[in-house]
Every structure is written in C-alpha cells, then in structure tokens.
Write an enzyme that holds these catalytic residues in place. Structure first.
Site, mmCIF file in Angstrom:
data_model
loop_
_atom_site.group_PDB
_atom_site.id
_atom_site.type_symbol
_atom_site.label_atom_id
_atom_site.label_comp_id
_atom_site.label_asym_id
_atom_site.label_seq_id
_atom_site.Cartn_x
_atom_site.Cartn_y
_atom_site.Cartn_z
ATOM 1 N N GLY A 113 0.775 -1.236 0.000
ATOM 2 C CA GLY A 113 0.000 0.000 0.000
ATOM 3 C C GLY A 113 0.800 1.277 0.000
ATOM 4 N N LYS A 119 4.306 1.129 -4.508
ATOM 5 C CA LYS A 119 5.478 0.656 -5.263
ATOM 6 C C LYS A 119 5.143 0.508 -6.755
ATOM 7 C CE LYS A 119 5.973 -3.006 -2.634
ATOM 8 N NZ LYS A 119 4.932 -2.757 -1.618
ATOM 9 N N SER A 155 16.384 -7.998 17.394
ATOM 10 C CA SER A 155 16.228 -6.575 17.681
ATOM 11 C C SER A 155 15.373 -6.335 18.923
ATOM 12 C CB SER A 155 15.604 -5.863 16.476
ATOM 13 O OG SER A 155 14.310 -6.358 16.218
ATOM 14 N N LYS A 167 10.581 1.529 11.925
ATOM 15 C CA LYS A 167 10.290 1.414 13.353
ATOM 16 C C LYS A 167 9.979 2.777 13.972
ATOM 17 C CE LYS A 167 13.092 -2.759 13.925
ATOM 18 N NZ LYS A 167 14.309 -3.363 14.506
#
Length: 776
Positions: free
Chosen positions: A362, A365, A682, A725
């Site tokens: 969405g 691209k 992470s 993030k």
C-alpha cells in the site's frame, strides 16, 4: 451480296453502364442491377415501354462512372423480364437488338441518358466466298475452344451450325467468350462484318492458346501431388503458372518468411538458424502436424520487437513534474530516477539498472514504477511473480512440447512492442520452487546486466537482447530473496508514510480519485482535514495508504447513496458525522500501555507490512527458576530472552535486584496476541528492560519505545529497519525512542516532522537504556 446499313436513325435512350458483363445483338442475357442511377434508368425505360442502352465501362472497378469512363459504342436492348431481389437489387433479362454509336451523354436528374445513332444491320442472305471461309474458320475455332474448355460442352454449341447469317453468327459466338472490356469494345464498334470476323478469329486463337497452357499446367500439377490435397494443389498450380510465365515465386510462404527474417537484421548464427527452420516447410507435406509447429515458431519470432524501441525522454524537468504530480513525498525514490535519466542523457549507453523497491503493502510501489515509465516515455508491462513455481514461466518451453509457448518475459515484450519498456517484476520475494524448477534461478540471467544482452528463451532458441529493458522489481521483504538474485538489484526502501504525508496523499490523490470513480464532482463531496486525520489515527495505522483509500471509498459510496436517494446536492463530512459514513472507531492499540507499568515495555519490530509496536510483558512468580516464553516467537527471539536472563544474573547487584531469583522465581515473558509475528535480533534491550522492571519493581515509561540487541556483556548492537520502526512509534503516539548508537547514521532517513514529534536517544550499553526507561 453484302449487308445494307442505315445509320440515319437517332434517338435518346436511358443508359445502364456494364461492368463484367457482355451483351451482343441477337443474344439474350440476364444480369443484376444495383446502382441507383442504373435502377432509375431501368425504371424509366419500363415506365415508357422503351429499350435500354447497355454501355461497357472502360474500367470495371469504377463504382460511379463519369461520361469519360464509358465507351462510345453500346447495345440497344429490349427488356424481357425483371425480378426484385432481396437487398434492393433487380435482376433483368434483356435481348440485344442493335449496335449503336453514342453521339453524346446527357446527365438527367437521377440517371444517365445518351443520344445515339442506331447501326441497323440487315441479314446477309448471299454472303461472299470470303465470308463463307471465315464462317468455317470460326466454327472450327469454336470446336477447338470447346475441346479445351471443360466449362462448355459440344451440345451447347450445336445450334451455331444452323445459323446462316454471318452477323448473327459472329454475335452469338462472341457471347461464349469471357472477354476483357477492350476486346468486347473492339467487336462492338466494328461495323465491317469481314473485319469483325477476322478480329473474332484472332481472339479465339489467343483464348485457345491460354486454354492449352492451362491444361499443361494442370497436368504438371496433377503429376506432382495427390488429388485430395486441395490446398497443396492450389499452391503448386500458382507455382507452375509463375514458372510458365518466367516469374519468381515471390509470393510463396517460405520466401515470405525468408524475406521477413532477413529484414530483422539478426546476427549471423541467429539468422542461419531461422532460415533453416523456414526452409523445412519446403519439404513438409500439407498434412504434417509439424507444419503448424514451425509456422507458429516463426510467427512468434517475427512478432518480437527485435529492432523497435520507444524514443526515450531525457527531460529532467518534465520527469520531475510527472513524479511530483503522481506521488507525494518519496524524495529518495524520485532522486534515484532522476539520476538515472540524467546519466542516460549523457552516456546514451548506460544499461538499465535493476531497481528493487522494498516496502510494506500500500505504499505505492507499483504506481511509482508506472510513473517512471511515464516520465521516461517508455511502455509499461508487469509480471506478477507471487506463487510462480514453474521455471518455464520465465524461460518458456521447448517448442517440440505439446502446447509449448515462450516464457512471460518474451510474451510481455511482444505485448509491449518495444525492446526498451519499463518491466515490473512484482512481488519477487514471493517466488516459489518445486519439482518443475527454480524460477528465482531463471531470473538470474534476466536481471544480470552482464548476461541479459543475450537472453535465450527455451522456445525462441536464439539470443534476445534484454539490456535495453529497464527492469524494476518490488518486494515486501528481502529475507526470502536468494542472495545471488539480491546481489543483482539496487535496493530502494519505501518505509511508509507519516500522518502529514498520508493527509496530503489523501487530499491530492485518494479523494479526487474516488470522487471521479463514483461519478461525483468536487462540489458534491468534501471531507474536512480533521476527519482525514481521525481516520488515519483511529481507523488505520498501516504503513501504506491502501486501507485509508478503502475507508475513503466507503465514505464516498455512502454519500452517493444519500445523494441519489434523498436528492441532496452535496455531502460534507466532518467530525460530527464521520461515524455515520465510515462506522465506529477501530481501537487497534488496546495492548499499548496507557500509563507507566512494571514489566511492560514497548518494543519496536520490523515486519513485511511495515514497522509495528511489539508490546512485551514480563511477570515474576514463585517457582524454581524456570523461564517460560509465550506469544508469536521465533528461535532468535527465544535466544534473545535467554541472553537477557544471563546478563541480568551476571549484573544482578548493579541492577538493584535482590535474592536468588533464578532459583526461587519463575519468569514468564509474554508477547500479547496483538503482537505481530516476529523473529529477529532486535528485541534484546526490550526483553532485558521488561525483566529488569519486573524483578526490581520499577515502572517503565509508557511513552517510550525501543529497539536493539544486547550482548552478554551489555553492549547494544545495531539493528535494521530504523525508519520503519520510528514511523511506527510516531503512529502510535510514542514521545521517545531508544536506538543503538551505531544506527545514528540512519537518522537522516527519518522525516523532519517525525524528528520534531519524537525525542530520539542513542545508546551504547544496556545501562543507558535502563537509565532512560525505568522510573527511579
């Protein structure tokens, strides 16, 4: 005794121009009349009970002849019978009466009329000796003509023997011949009967010679082929005719293929291969199934754009305008496209880069790739790779297989009709493989600039130059793309949009698009900026704008119903009536803590659909030192949890944790159901902070989010997906974000308005993390 002539009679008669039909005096003939002027002339003659004048056209193909297109001799005929046909035509039966010379044509309102001089020819009762000789010669010609012409039988010409008058005999014999307009005119205008008989004899000699040649050709053809092969028979007949006339077979199928192949201007080996395939057709019988295989193969080759290319645009200013008009933001992507165009303009030889746009669904691209095609004036084609398992989808099948066809690469280039389109390989991360081969490996040659100038599809069997194609790929994640394939692509990440960018995208693109698609105008539908922000914050917090567009579409649809049903002039959506059109708010952040809590931490995760908040909960209870992990966890995250416990045990005193918790306490780490499935290194500092908070009883700042991995020595290691993030933290209303110090270089990728909303702290050790996260 010779005939007597009386040429003094003049009269005006309606005219019907003849084409492809010959009518002589003393003969009966029928033909169809369809042209309006001809029908009007016929009706005029019938109404006045008069004759009709039949005049041959000089050029039979002329649909609307002028006076100059008609000969100056014709035949005055009596109308015996007429019949109306479906479609407006009339079939007419006429009897030729006499020749006439046309003095002048007269253009009536709806038909043509002619002033004529009647040539009256009286019966010759006592022909001369020369005439008798000519009669015998003509009758002999007729018998020879019938013997060589299968369309006429001897019985059809028997009545000719009874005709004594040379004039009647010449006209009747002429009616058996299918003459050209000029030969017909020659016989029609000749008033001297002896000269007419001589001309008729000359014409017969030519026709008999043609019939003999045709018979010889037929014998040659029948000797060479089977009678049942009708199509082959026709080709051989044409070949024999051309041979007899001394002409080359330029029209044959094989020669047609050979000429087209030579026009392609391929390299020597490729041309040799194709010419060999074309010449196979010469030795194949018409019933052979291999003919269709070879012809389909050659047709496919000839339909490819070997030498056709779009004229590329190198106008940087125009390209920038197109990209800015179609998309808001995405400055990195736009600059990369402009760099390509600028370099291409100077070098004229740069091979197309293999760009790979990576980002959540969405974010636009595919539409970006379409804009690139528009900006560079190239054709656009796309291939969806999701679920493709068969290598033949890329490389094609061997042409000897049943149902063989080229691969999608070649077929789409055929569709583009140019050898330099923008070629989108969509969802390259979703390629699969099974017993039918590995499509990802097949793409290696396609996407390698060092090899794709001689790409060989299994079906076409000769190299095709793909180096001029601008290949662009898209993916949601790079994790599933093989390293060898990834090495051939230039990665451009599209992390997602901020609230401000989404607002502008909705106002500039999504809302106008939905208004047009639903048949409204700007005056009939409007929505306030506040309502758009509310939709962004409380209904959809995706990285892209696809769900945002769906919700806007829902609002427009309900507005259309209201306008049509209640006959309203316009609908305006604002904060007061928003829920009426799109429903209640979707509370999507129940798991996000609303206040400082013990053992609850907001981690940050990267997923294939963008950045997300990953809430981590830790709980301590009496037990025997067991560590229990629940939630959507992979092996790497489980190892991060174990590393966090080890670090806390080794630094227990410094962290202010008392007792031997690893012996008499059980630890439960939970990732709530709302968390996104995640596996990656992470979450180390988030897990460590949650455990430290739970063991020490200190609360964690609920407006703080963090990401980073730790070592057993407490160092904080860098991570990926920083922009995604941080954007996720911004969407969920976080005020502070903790990042590894080594990721400070990624700060420039984060939009300025996001950096103003969020305080970003960079840390090198877990001690700095705990200092920032835990309340004292």
């Amino acid at each position: 005794m010779d005939r007597e002539k009386n040429n003094s009679l003049e009269k005006n008669i309606p005219v019907i121009p003849l084409r492809g039909v010959t009518v002589y005096p003393h003969t009966i003939m029928h033909f169809d009349v369809g042209r309006e002027k001809s029908i009007n002339a016929l009706n005029t003659s019938l109404l006045n009970d008069e004759e009709i004048l039949l005049v041959p056209q000089i050029e039979p193909s002329e649909e609307n002849p002028k006076f100059k297109d008609l000969y100056d001799y014709g035949v005055v005929s009596g109308i015996k019978q007429t019949l109306k046909l479906p479609g407006g035509n009339t079939r007419v039966l006429v009897e030729g009466e006499s020749r006439c010379k046309i003095i002048e044509f007269i253009n009536k309102e709806s038909y043509i009329e002619a002033k004529v001089q009647i040539i009256e020819e009286e019966e010759i009762k006592n022909p001369t000796e020369e005439m008798d000789v000519l009669k015998r010669i003509l009758l002999k010609d007729v018998h020879e003509f019938v013997r060589n012409n299968p369309l006429i039988t001897q019985e059809m010409v028997l009545p000719l023997m009874e005709i004594k008058d040379p004039i009647t005999l010449s006209d009747t014999i002429s009616s058996y011949l299918d003459l050209k307009p000029e030969d017909y005119y020659t016989l029609l205008k000749e008033e001297d009967i002896e000269k007419r008989l001589i001309s008729l004899h000359e014409i017969f000699l030519k026709e008999i010679e043609y019939l003999k040649i045709e018979e010889e050709i037929n014998k040659k053809v029948n000797f060479q082929i089977n009678k049942s092969q009708r199509e082959y028979f026709l080709k051989e007949q044409i070949s024999a005719i051309r041979e007899e006339l001394g002409e080359d077979e330029e029209g044959s199928i094989v020669d047609s293929y050979i000429r087209k192949i030579k026009r392609l201007k391929l390299d020597k080996d490729s041309q040799k291969h194709l010419l060999k395939e074309a010449k196979k057709l010469e030795t194949m019988s018409m019933g052979s199934p291999e003919i269709n295989v070879v012809q389909s193969y050659l047709d496919e080759i000839l339909s490819l754009p070997w030498n056709k290319a779009s004229k590329e645009s190198y106008d940087i200013k125009k390209a920038r305008e197109v990209l800015d008009e179609d998309h808001y933001g995405l400055s990195d992507v736009k600059e990369r496209v402009l760099e390509y165009i600028a370099v291409r303009k100077l070098t004229k030889g740069l091979k197309g880069p293999i760009l790979c746009f990576v980002g959540p669904p969405g974010v636009g691209k595919t539409s970006i790739v379409k804009s690139i095609a528009k900006a560079t004036n190239r054709e656009f084609v796309s291939m969806r790779l999701g679920g493709v398992r068969d290598e033949a989808e890329i490389r094609g099948h061997r042409k000897t297989y049943i149902g063989a066809m080229p691969g999608k690469i070649i077929k789409l280039l055929e569709k583009a009709e140019t050898k330099n389109p923008v070629f989108l390989l969509d969802e390259i991360d979703k390629l699969s493989s099974d017993f039918r081969g590995d499509p990802a490996s097949a793409l290696l040659e396609v996407l390698d600039p060092a090899q794709n100038d001689s790409f060989i599809d299994n079906y076409i069997e000769i190299p095709f130059d793909l180096s001029k194609v601008m290949f662009i790929t898209t993916a949601n994640s790079l994790n599933t793309i093989p390293d060898a394939l990834l090495d051939r692509m230039e990665i451009i990440r599209i992390a997602g949009y901020t609230e401000f960018e989404k607002l502008n995208i909705a106002k500039r693109h999504l809302i106008p698009k939905q208004i047009v698609e639903h048949g409204l105008t700007d005056k009939q539908f409007s929505i306030s900026d506040g309502s758009i922000r509310k939709i962004i914050l409380n209904y959809t917090r995706e990285s892209g704008v696809r769900n945002l567009e769906r919700i806007i579409s829902k609002a427009v649809r309900k507005s259309v119903v209201e306008i049509v049903e209640n006959e309203k002039e316009s609908i305006k959506i604002d904060g007061r009536n928003l829920e009426k059109y799109i429903g209640r708010e979707k509370i999507i952040d129940d798991d996000i803590p609303k206040e400082d809590m013990v053992g609850v931490v907001n981690g940050l995760a990267w997923t294939s659909v963008g950045g997300e908040i990953l809430t981590i909960e830790a709980n301590i209870m009496s037990g025997s030192g067991k560590l229990r992990l629940t939630g959507m966890l992979g092996d790497v995250m489980k190892e991060s949890a174990q590393a966090a416990v080890s670090y806390i045990r080794s630094n227990q005193e410094a962290l202010g944790i008392k007792g031997e918790f690893y012996k008499d306490k059980d630890i439960h780490l939970h990732f709530p159901e709302g968390a996104v499935p995640k596996d990656g290194p992470s979450a180390g500092i988030s897990i460590t902070t949650a455990l430290t908070s739970a063991l020490s009883g200190k609360k964690v700042d609920h407006e703080l989010a963090m990401t980073g991995e730790i070592t057993l020595r407490g160092r904080v290691l860098p991570i990926g997906g920083v922009k995604e993030k941080v954007l996720a933290a911004n969407r969920y209303g976080m005020k502070k974000v903790i990042l590894p110090y080594a990721n400070k270089k990624d700060l420039e990728d984060i939009p300025e308005n996001v950096k103003k909303n969020i305080e970003i702290k960079f840390v090198e050790t877990i001690d700095e993390v705990l200092e920032l996260a835990l309340n004292k």
